[in-house]
Write a protein that holds these residues in place. Structure first.
Motif, PDB file in Angstrom:
ATOM      1  N   LYS A  84       0.887  -1.000  -0.074  1.00 34.96           N
ATOM      2  CA  LYS A  84      -0.043   0.154  -0.042  1.00 34.96           C
ATOM      3  C   LYS A  84       1.012   1.179   0.047  1.00 34.96           C
ATOM      4  N   THR A  85       0.431   2.347  -0.336  1.00 36.40           N
ATOM      5  CA  THR A  85       1.444   3.398  -0.889  1.00 36.40           C
ATOM      6  C   THR A  85       0.691   4.642  -0.279  1.00 36.40           C
ATOM      7  N   SER A  86       1.415   5.417   0.224  1.00 34.51           N
ATOM      8  CA  SER A  86       1.100   6.818   0.810  1.00 34.51           C
ATOM      9  C   SER A  86       2.306   7.868   0.407  1.00 34.51           C
ATOM     10  N   ILE A  87       1.741   9.066   0.175  1.00 34.24           N
ATOM     11  CA  ILE A  87       2.278  10.410  -0.537  1.00 34.24           C
ATOM     12  C   ILE A  87       2.289  11.536   0.486  1.00 34.24           C
ATOM     13  N   ASP A  88       3.184  12.174   0.327  1.00 34.63           N
ATOM     14  CA  ASP A  88       3.430  13.538   1.096  1.00 34.63           C
ATOM     15  C   ASP A  88       3.951  14.752   0.158  1.00 34.63           C
ATOM     16  N   ILE A  89       3.575  15.888   0.171  1.00 40.16           N
ATOM     17  CA  ILE A  89       3.959  16.787  -0.626  1.00 40.16           C
ATOM     18  C   ILE A  89       4.309  17.921  -0.027  1.00 40.16           C
ATOM     19  N   VAL A  90       5.353  18.710  -0.491  1.00 36.88           N
ATOM     20  CA  VAL A  90       6.159  19.877   0.066  1.00 36.88           C
ATOM     21  C   VAL A  90       5.178  21.222  -0.071  1.00 36.88           C
ATOM     22  N   SER A  91       5.204  22.024   0.878  1.00 33.84           N
ATOM     23  CA  SER A  91       4.474  23.097   0.599  1.00 33.84           C
ATOM     24  C   SER A  91       5.263  24.186  -0.020  1.00 33.84           C
ATOM     25  N   GLU A  92       4.895  24.719  -1.042  1.00 29.85           N
ATOM     26  CA  GLU A  92       5.830  25.685  -1.822  1.00 29.85           C
ATOM     27  C   GLU A  92       4.736  26.740  -2.565  1.00 29.85           C
TER      28      GLU A  92
END
Length: 338
Positions: A170-178
């Protein structure tokens, strides 16, 4: 049988500098204190998970430079027996971030040296050798090679996530705030192959072209559900979660949930570095252990709150039992009705 969580992607050394108030351009301010800690998704999430539960297997996949900062990272990560460093590779220069911590309003400003992060590509993760049940990768928009276009899957990141799912991970992602317009192009391809998407309101809004903060900084409550549903429509298979200082909001395909944040006395807040990663860690631990979405969000909320009690990103994180007690006993902000 797969078990535990793998955390892949960005790692840094955080050089934390506490100041009384962030200066205007060309003005001078005084640094009151300097400290150093581990940082980035890999460090923050792996250590947070290890502190929540010292028995779960945690694999980390990242690039560390053969330098003094790299040695610091390895030394700190080896303090946790359940963190496996076998997929850590040494190359280039270790990334670092100057974290400017404003004592006046508790905000933080980041100046990042990306170092070897551009070398982290689709071949860095040996997916077939992963023993974990969940793979968390962060951060989209910061891993240059994985953000590149792929003719079949949209981005290289999406390709990696698809291959992981095909192997039963199973996969999980996070994103940087810019502050950019790149979100709508780079993020959606990965959502098609994501099981758990846990991000903040800025990242969520920009990913689908709907702002969740007004010009005065107020949360645009009436659009939160719209963004949750849109991200699910873009392909997220299990949970979409948006976390904010006011509270967090989740959608599991059936129900939308609103979980209030804990009400903390500002005098006890020492830093906000890593709070987002702590929240993600709590939610992923809940998913790993079979908790439902609202209870996983409560755990994430408590983990994020506990991280605020220390200047660095992980020192304040408590174990699972303490976090559950913390959420039950602390006063809470007003619940936001969607």
């Amino acid at each position: 049988m797969k078990e535990g969580i793998a955390v892949a992607g960005t790692i840094t050394v955080d050089e934390i500098k506490r100041i009384s108030k962030y200066p205007n351009k060309s003005e001078l301010t005084t640094i009151q204190n300097i400290s150093r800690s581990i940082g980035g998704a890999v460090s923050n999430c792996s250590v947070s998970l290890a502190k929540i539960d010292h028995t779960i297997p945690i694999e980390i996949v990242t690039l560390i430079g053969d330098d003094e900062k790299g040695e610091f990272l390895k030394e700190r990560l080896r303090e946790y027996r359940n963190i496996d460093l076998n997929q850590v590779k040494m190359i280039g220069n270790t990334p670092f971030t100057d974290v400017i911590q404003d004592e006046f309003d508790h905000s933080r400003t980041f100046f990042t040296y990306r170092g070897n992060s551009s070398l982290f590509d689709e071949n860095t993760i040996n997916l077939k050798n992963l023993k974990s049940e969940i793979l968390h990768i962060g951060y989209i928009l910061l891993l240059e090679s994985l953000d590149k276009e792929d003719s079949v899957f949209g981005t290289k990141m999406a390709k990696v996530l698809k291959e992981a799912q095909e192997l039963g991970i199973k996969t999980s992602i996070d994103i940087v705030s810019e502050n950019s317009s790149r979100y709508e192009q780079i993020v959606p391809p990965s959502l098609k192959y994501t099981n758990y998407c846990v991000i903040n309101e800025l990242e969520a809004g920009k990913s689908v072209g709907i702002d969740l903060r007004g010009s005065s900084g107020e949360l645009i409550i009436q659009d939160i559900k719209k963004v949750l549903l849109k991200m699910k429509e873009l392909g997220v298979k299990d949970w979409v979660v948006i976390h904010t200082p006011e509270g967090s909001f989740g959608f599991d395909g059936l129900n939308v949930y609103s979980i209030p944040s804990l009400l903390l006395d500002k005098k006890f807040i020492k830093g906000t570095v890593g709070a987002g990663d702590a929240y993600v860690s709590g939610v992923l631990y809940g998913a790993l252990k079979g908790l439902d979405l609202p209870n996983s969000m409560k755990l994430g909320t408590a983990a994020a709150a506990s991280s605020l009690f220390e200047e660095d990103s992980t020192s304040g994180i408590k174990c699972y039992e303490q976090l559950i007690t913390m959420y039950e006993e602390f006063p809470k902000k007003d619940e936001i009705k969607l």
